[in-house]
Design a protein around this motif. Structure first.
Motif, short mmCIF file in Angstrom:
data_model
loop_
_atom_site.label_atom_id
_atom_site.label_comp_id
_atom_site.label_asym_id
_atom_site.label_seq_id
_atom_site.Cartn_x
_atom_site.Cartn_y
_atom_site.Cartn_z
N LEU A 1 -106.43 9.12 35.07
CA LEU A 1 -107.86 9.36 35.09
C LEU A 1 -108.22 10.41 36.15
N TYR A 2 -107.42 10.49 37.19
CA TYR A 2 -107.69 11.38 38.33
C TYR A 2 -107.82 12.86 37.96
N VAL B 1 -108.15 1.73 39.95
CA VAL B 1 -108.99 2.93 40.09
C VAL B 1 -109.74 2.88 41.42
N LEU C 1 -102.54 4.52 34.18
CA LEU C 1 -103.83 4.91 33.61
C LEU C 1 -104.82 5.31 34.69
#
Length: 116
Positions: free
Chosen positions: A109-110, A9, A105
């Motif tokens: 999330l973006y 992330v 994942l």
């Protein structure tokens, strides 16, 4: 696994395309407020500021957000290959499934960050 997810992330949100995507998603409602021809295209007259947000989300979800997610996902993997860090990631004691799952994942999330 959780540490790898946070690492992915962090790497994702440092990419240039992600920053440009977040900027365009932020500017989209302001551009819709100035858009000519809303009555001809959508058949409505803006009566409230909340309609601008709804119209920008409608237009964004149809084309812009999927395009930005695909662009971020491809740059995420492409930057790994270009910087030469993909080989070192594959040599770690993680399975390839865990590595791909963490990348997936992080990229999934973006769109939620874009909508937020």
């Amino acid at each position: 696994m959780l540490r790898l997810f946070f690492f992915e992330v962090f790497k994702l949100f440092r990419l240039r395309s992600v920053g440009l995507g977040l900027l365009s998603a932020f500017l989209l409602p302001f551009l819709w407020a100035l858009a000519p021809g809303l009555k001809e295209v959508y058949g409505l007259v803006l009566a409230s500021g909340w309609q601008v947000v709804a119209l920008s989300l409608l237009a964004g979800m149809e084309f812009l957000f999927p395009f930005l997610v695909v662009m971020a996902a491809s740059e995420s993997l492409g930057s790994e290959v270009a910087q030469g860090t993909l080989k070192s990631l594959l040599l770690r004691p993680l399975s390839r499934t865990q590595l791909l799952l963490a990348k997936l994942l992080a990229v999934l999330l973006y769109p939620f960050v874009l909508l937020g």
